[in-house]
Design a protein around this motif. Structure first.
Motif, PDB file in Angstrom:
ATOM      1  N   MET A   1       0.822  -1.181   0.000  1.00  0.00           N
ATOM      2  CA  MET A   1       0.000   0.000   0.000  1.00  0.00           C
ATOM      3  C   MET A   1       0.877   1.259   0.000  1.00  0.00           C
ATOM      4  O   MET A   1       0.588   2.206  -0.722  1.00  0.00           O
ATOM      5  N   LEU A   2       1.931   1.291   0.789  1.00  0.00           N
ATOM      6  CA  LEU A   2       2.822   2.445   0.802  1.00  0.00           C
ATOM      7  C   LEU A   2       3.567   2.587  -0.513  1.00  0.00           C
ATOM      8  O   LEU A   2       3.850   3.701  -0.950  1.00  0.00           O
ATOM      9  N   LYS A   3       3.888   1.451  -1.135  1.00  0.00           N
ATOM     10  CA  LYS A   3       4.577   1.510  -2.427  1.00  0.00           C
ATOM     11  C   LYS A   3       3.687   2.172  -3.472  1.00  0.00           C
ATOM     12  O   LYS A   3       4.141   2.996  -4.265  1.00  0.00           O
ATOM     13  N   GLY A   4       2.409   1.834  -3.459  1.00  0.00           N
ATOM     14  CA  GLY A   4       1.474   2.444  -4.393  1.00  0.00           C
ATOM     15  C   GLY A   4       1.357   3.949  -4.175  1.00  0.00           C
ATOM     16  O   GLY A   4       1.305   4.726  -5.125  1.00  0.00           O
ATOM     17  N   PHE A   5       1.334   4.363  -2.890  1.00  0.00           N
ATOM     18  CA  PHE A   5       1.270   5.790  -2.582  1.00  0.00           C
ATOM     19  C   PHE A   5       2.539   6.492  -3.051  1.00  0.00           C
ATOM     20  O   PHE A   5       2.484   7.575  -3.629  1.00  0.00           O
ATOM     21  N   LYS A   6       3.676   5.856  -2.824  1.00  0.00           N
ATOM     22  CA  LYS A   6       4.954   6.435  -3.265  1.00  0.00           C
ATOM     23  C   LYS A   6       4.973   6.564  -4.783  1.00  0.00           C
ATOM     24  O   LYS A   6       5.410   7.587  -5.321  1.00  0.00           O
ATOM     25  N   ASP A   7       4.494   5.540  -5.489  1.00  0.00           N
ATOM     26  CA  ASP A   7       4.446   5.608  -6.955  1.00  0.00           C
ATOM     27  C   ASP A   7       3.525   6.742  -7.423  1.00  0.00           C
ATOM     28  O   ASP A   7       3.828   7.432  -8.387  1.00  0.00           O
ATOM     29  N   PHE A   8       2.410   6.912  -6.708  1.00  0.00           N
ATOM     30  CA  PHE A   8       1.479   7.976  -7.055  1.00  0.00           C
ATOM     31  C   PHE A   8       2.119   9.347  -6.872  1.00  0.00           C
ATOM     32  O   PHE A   8       2.020  10.224  -7.738  1.00  0.00           O
ATOM     33  N   ILE A   9       2.782   9.556  -5.754  1.00  0.00           N
ATOM     34  CA  ILE A   9       3.414  10.842  -5.457  1.00  0.00           C
ATOM     35  C   ILE A   9       4.557  11.126  -6.422  1.00  0.00           C
ATOM     36  O   ILE A   9       4.757  12.251  -6.866  1.00  0.00           O
ATOM     37  N   MET A  10       5.308  10.106  -6.779  1.00  0.00           N
ATOM     38  CA  MET A  10       6.474  10.298  -7.630  1.00  0.00           C
ATOM     39  C   MET A  10       6.108  10.358  -9.111  1.00  0.00           C
ATOM     40  O   MET A  10       6.965  10.613  -9.938  1.00  0.00           O
ATOM     41  N   ARG A  11       4.854  10.138  -9.414  1.00  0.00           N
ATOM     42  CA  ARG A  11       4.403  10.249 -10.797  1.00  0.00           C
ATOM     43  C   ARG A  11       4.639  11.679 -11.246  1.00  0.00           C
ATOM     44  O   ARG A  11       4.382  12.625 -10.526  1.00  0.00           O
ATOM     45  N   GLY A  12       5.121  11.860 -12.447  1.00  0.00           N
ATOM     46  CA  GLY A  12       5.536  13.167 -12.922  1.00  0.00           C
ATOM     47  C   GLY A  12       4.449  14.215 -12.893  1.00  0.00           C
ATOM     48  O   GLY A  12       4.679  15.349 -12.498  1.00  0.00           O
ATOM     49  N   ASN A  13       3.237  13.857 -13.262  1.00  0.00           N
ATOM     50  CA  ASN A  13       2.208  14.888 -13.365  1.00  0.00           C
ATOM     51  C   ASN A  13       1.767  15.418 -12.007  1.00  0.00           C
ATOM     52  O   ASN A  13       1.379  16.565 -11.898  1.00  0.00           O
ATOM     53  N   VAL A  14       1.842  14.620 -10.943  1.00  0.00           N
ATOM     54  CA  VAL A  14       1.459  15.096  -9.618  1.00  0.00           C
ATOM     55  C   VAL A  14       2.491  16.095  -9.114  1.00  0.00           C
ATOM     56  O   VAL A  14       2.149  17.164  -8.602  1.00  0.00           O
ATOM     57  N   VAL A  15       3.753  15.755  -9.254  1.00  0.00           N
ATOM     58  CA  VAL A  15       4.817  16.652  -8.815  1.00  0.00           C
ATOM     59  C   VAL A  15       4.800  17.928  -9.657  1.00  0.00           C
ATOM     60  O   VAL A  15       4.916  19.038  -9.132  1.00  0.00           O
TER      61      VAL A  15
END
Length: 129
Positions: A1-15
């Motif tokens: 679950m934390l890995k998915g959140f990390k992937d979401f945050i590190m996704r280019g469009n969110v940053v």
């Protein structure tokens, strides 16, 4: 679950979106300051008013209507929009196009030629005999 959140945050469009909001707010206040401190006083001086909100202002039954105030908001909006477009959006689009051009094109499967297909059919028919 934390890995998915990390992937979401590190996704280019969110940053990119987070950076755009912060930079846009700071840049907007900078452009608004230039408009309020330089452009609006020039326009007010042209019309002979001490403030742009006093330009084309009139009073009816004690209520003051200010066309200059609407003009000031319009100028602020157009100045911020133009500055963001020409100083942020256009250079970033050019940078993205240059990045895309530098990336190797994905290997597309090459469709077999007619000769290759006929050769495969011939070989398959010979294998059946």
């Amino acid at each position: 679950m934390l890995k998915g959140f990390k992937d979401f945050i590190m996704r280019g469009n969110v940053v990119d979106l987070a950076v755009a909001v912060v930079i846009g707010a700071a840049f907007g206040s900078l452009v608004t300051s230039v408009v309020d401190g330089l452009i609006n006083p020039l326009i007010a001086a042209i019309f002979g008013a001490h403030d742009i909100s006093g330009v084309m202002a009139f009073t009816i039954n004690g209520s003051t209507f200010s066309i200059g105030l609407i003009l000031q908001a319009l100028i602020n909006f157009l100045a911020v929009a133009a500055a963001v477009y020409f100083l942020i959006v256009t250079p970033l689009n050019k940078l993205a196009a240059m990045r895309k051009k530098d990336e190797p094109a994905p290997d597309e499967p090459v469709a077999p030629t007619e000769i290759a297909l006929l050769t495969e059919i011939r070989d398959a028919l010979q294998a059946q005999k």
